[in-house]
Scaffold this motif. Structure first.
Motif, PDB file in Angstrom:
ATOM      1  N   ASP A 232       0.816  -1.218   0.000  1.00 18.63           N
ATOM      2  CA  ASP A 232       0.000   0.000   0.000  1.00 18.63           C
ATOM      3  C   ASP A 232       0.846   1.263   0.000  1.00 18.63           C
ATOM      4  OD1 ASP A 232      -2.473  -1.391   0.122  1.00 18.63           O
ATOM      5  OD2 ASP A 232      -2.116  -1.760   2.263  1.00 18.63           O
ATOM      6  N   ASP A 233       2.097   1.160  -0.397  1.00 17.80           N
ATOM      7  CA  ASP A 233       3.008   2.308  -0.282  1.00 17.80           C
ATOM      8  C   ASP A 233       3.851   2.398  -1.558  1.00 17.80           C
ATOM      9  OD1 ASP A 233       4.245   4.449   0.767  1.00 17.80           O
ATOM     10  OD2 ASP A 233       5.211   3.424   2.437  1.00 17.80           O
TER      11      ASP A 233
ATOM     12  N   ARG B 298      -0.779   4.865   0.161  1.00 22.04           N
ATOM     13  CA  ARG B 298       0.083   6.032   0.358  1.00 22.04           C
ATOM     14  C   ARG B 298       0.947   6.225  -0.884  1.00 22.04           C
ATOM     15  NH1 ARG B 298       3.451   5.266   5.594  1.00 22.04           N
ATOM     16  NH2 ARG B 298       4.081   7.394   5.035  1.00 22.04           N
TER      17      ARG B 298
ATOM     18  N   ARG C 296       4.099   8.801  -2.507  1.00 20.76           N
ATOM     19  CA  ARG C 296       5.102   9.833  -2.222  1.00 20.76           C
ATOM     20  C   ARG C 296       5.702  10.324  -3.536  1.00 20.76           C
ATOM     21  NH1 ARG C 296       9.415   7.412   1.390  1.00 20.76           N
ATOM     22  NH2 ARG C 296       7.648   7.442   2.832  1.00 20.76           N
TER      23      ARG C 296
ATOM     24  N   ASN D 182      -3.666  11.014  -0.738  1.00 19.94           N
ATOM     25  CA  ASN D 182      -2.741  11.918  -0.067  1.00 19.94           C
ATOM     26  C   ASN D 182      -1.326  11.666  -0.582  1.00 19.94           C
ATOM     27  OD1 ASN D 182      -1.579  13.728   1.769  1.00 19.94           O
ATOM     28  ND2 ASN D 182      -1.303  12.127   3.312  1.00 19.94           N
TER      29      ASN D 182
ATOM     30  N   GLU E 153       2.530  12.503  -0.444  1.00 22.77           N
ATOM     31  CA  GLU E 153       3.527  13.096   0.441  1.00 22.77           C
ATOM     32  C   GLU E 153       4.646  13.735  -0.378  1.00 22.77           C
ATOM     33  OE1 GLU E 153       5.005  10.162   3.094  1.00 22.77           O
ATOM     34  OE2 GLU E 153       3.035   9.670   3.938  1.00 22.77           O
TER      35      GLU E 153
END
Length: 505
Positions: A424-425, A454, A456, A486, A488
């Motif tokens: 999930d990243d 998530r 980035r 979201n 980052e």
């Protein structure tokens, strides 16, 4: 939970009515501003709705005649005659179709925002200057500078003591413009979907009809078939001339850029399916080839009608398709009603439309966020479009954009990749010089980014970031935020902090 078919269809039906009401005066007005009969613009609206709507790669974008091409069409008609517009469009459409098949759609997104907005501002001035004379019952001059220079004489020729055709046309135009501006400023929230352009045309038409004013009306044929003018074999044979080929390339380039930039803007307005740029480019090519074969106006994806479509709650391509059906039905069944519309009323609509294109907010934004060079590119493009022609202005702007590459000539390499850190990243990492020539590569990775978990965006490895890529990244971040993702931005990181500051505004 996805809405059912009945819900989608009902929302698309309502949106199609709204878009139809917005499109009707704009299709006719843009045709008149282009120096061609009003019905040619309506034919383009029909093809843009029914055909391109069915093939489109952008689900909520609406296609039709665009104010951005009115200037170049006017020049084509003035220099080469109305009969050559069709063959030029067929070739331009074929170029777009080939570009879509070759997957060149993302390259049009690499055009500098300074060039695009400078071009649109210049077009806005030319439209206002040209239609200003129609407000006085006269025809536009041969070029923009002549139109601007003749404005004082037009104002001085008004005689308020008598009502001639000049004063009557001016009264209709002023009432149309005033109605649009007042409606846009004071319209109730419950009627926010009622377009000001439609009310303006109705107000101007009612004034001319009730008072029996002697004003020029638009000419509409008895049937839609009479509006079709198929180019001859001799006209197509002339396309071997270098000047006409260059013109076709210019139409294809400008129409494609306006379409795909509009599609990107529409994507930022909703959270549904994203644009498939190459498919959209191919659909526009088919549409413009058909428009050329029937002697209609060129088309692009158009932001005013598209934003009305989104705001009215459209959920699929059906709204664009149905709006084309409504235009066809209106032209076929009620041509007598269109003949009541004064030319000055359409000129009033275009004066407002053109003025909105002349937005100094864009150049102010470029200067405040990215410095002097993007503002100079905007100003140079704007000035050259007004003083020379559309193609020259765009080429000058793009040439100046190359100056942004100067600091990075020795280090032009850019690495951009997406890394899965966990289930999930994910992280998108940019390293090197992020310039507009690398935007297609960047856009491909951004478009493939997930809409869950998530995410980035790591820009700490960048050595430079030009304003074209910075604007694209900002737009992408805003789109992700609307989709509930979201993203980052690592800190401290110079370019990440700059993007974060831009988003805060």
């Amino acid at each position: 939970m996805k809405p059912g078919f009945g819900t989608i269809l009902s929302r698309d039906f309502i949106a199609s009515i709204v878009v139809f009401l917005v499109a009707m005066p704009l299709c006719m007005g843009i045709a008149v501003a282009s120096g061609v009969p009003a019905e040619r613009g309506l034919v383009t609206g029909i093809i843009g709705g029914i055909v391109v709507g069915a093939l489109a790669g952008s689900p909520l974008q609406v296609s039709g005649p665009a104010a951005g091409l009115a200037v170049i069409v006017f020049e084509i008609v003035a220099k080469h005659g109305l009969s050559m517009l069709g063959p030029i469009l067929v070739v331009a459409g074929a170029i777009q179709l080939i570009a879509g098949a070759a997957k060149l759609g993302n390259w049009f997104r690499a055009i500098s925002p300074a060039v695009v907005h400078g071009m649109l501002a210049g077009i806005g001035v030319l439209i206002v200057a040209g239609q200003f004379h129609v407000l006085f019952g006269a025809k536009p001059k041969a070029n923009g500078l002549e139109n601007l220079a003749a404005i004082p004489a037009a104002l001085g020729g008004v005689q308020f003591s008598t009502v001639t055709q000049v004063e009557a046309a001016l009264a209709v135009g002023v009432v149309t413009i005033g109605s649009i501006l007042l409606w846009e400023k004071f319209r109730p929230k419950s009627l926010k979907l009622v377009p000001g352009a439609l009310l303006g045309v109705v107000a101007g038409t009612v004034l001319a009809t009730v008072l029996g004013l002697d004003v020029q009306k638009i000419v509409v044929p008895e049937s839609i078939a009479a509006a079709i003018a198929v180019p001859s074999v001799a006209d197509f044979a002339r396309m071997a001339e270098p000047t006409l080929l260059v013109t076709a390339i210019a139409v294809a380039f400008i129409a494609s850029a306006e379409t795909l930039l509009s599609a990107a803007a529409v994507d930022r307005m909703h959270e549904g399916e994203r644009t498939k740029y190459n498919k959209e480019l191919g659909a526009q090519g088919v549409g413009n080839m058909l428009c050329g074969l029937v002697g209609a106006l060129p088309m692009t994806g158009v932001i005013v009608r598209s934003s009305a479509n989104v705001q009215a709650g459209a959920m699929s391509r059906m709204s664009a398709i149905m709006h084309g059906v409504w235009i066809l039905a209106f032209v076929a069944l009620l041509p007598w009603l269109l003949r009541m519309v004064p030319s000055a009323a359409l000129a009033g609509v275009l004066v407002v439309t053109g003025w909105k294109l002349v937005s100094l907010q864009h150049v102010r934004h470029l200067f405040e966020r990215y410095g002097l060079l993007p503002a100079v590119i905007w100003a140079a493009t704007f000035a050259m479009v007004v003083a020379t022609d559309l193609l020259t202005g765009v080429l000058v702007g793009m040439a100046l954009t190359l100056l942004e590459l100067a600091p990075n000539l020795r280090k032009m390499r850019l690495s951009v990749a997406q890394h899965r850190l966990s289930e999930d990243d994910s992280e998108i990492r940019l390293e090197g010089a992020a310039t507009f020539i690398q935007l297609p590569k960047i856009a491909k990775v951004l478009d493939d980014a997930p809409n869950k978990g998530r995410l980035r965006l790591n820009t700490c490895g960048l050595t430079s970031l030009d304003h074209t890529v910075a604007e694209a990244l900002s737009d992408w971040l805003k789109g992700k935020a609307r989709a509930g993702v979201n993203v980052e931005l690592p800190s401290p990181c110079a370019y990440g902090d700059r993007l974060r500051a831009a988003l805060a505004h």
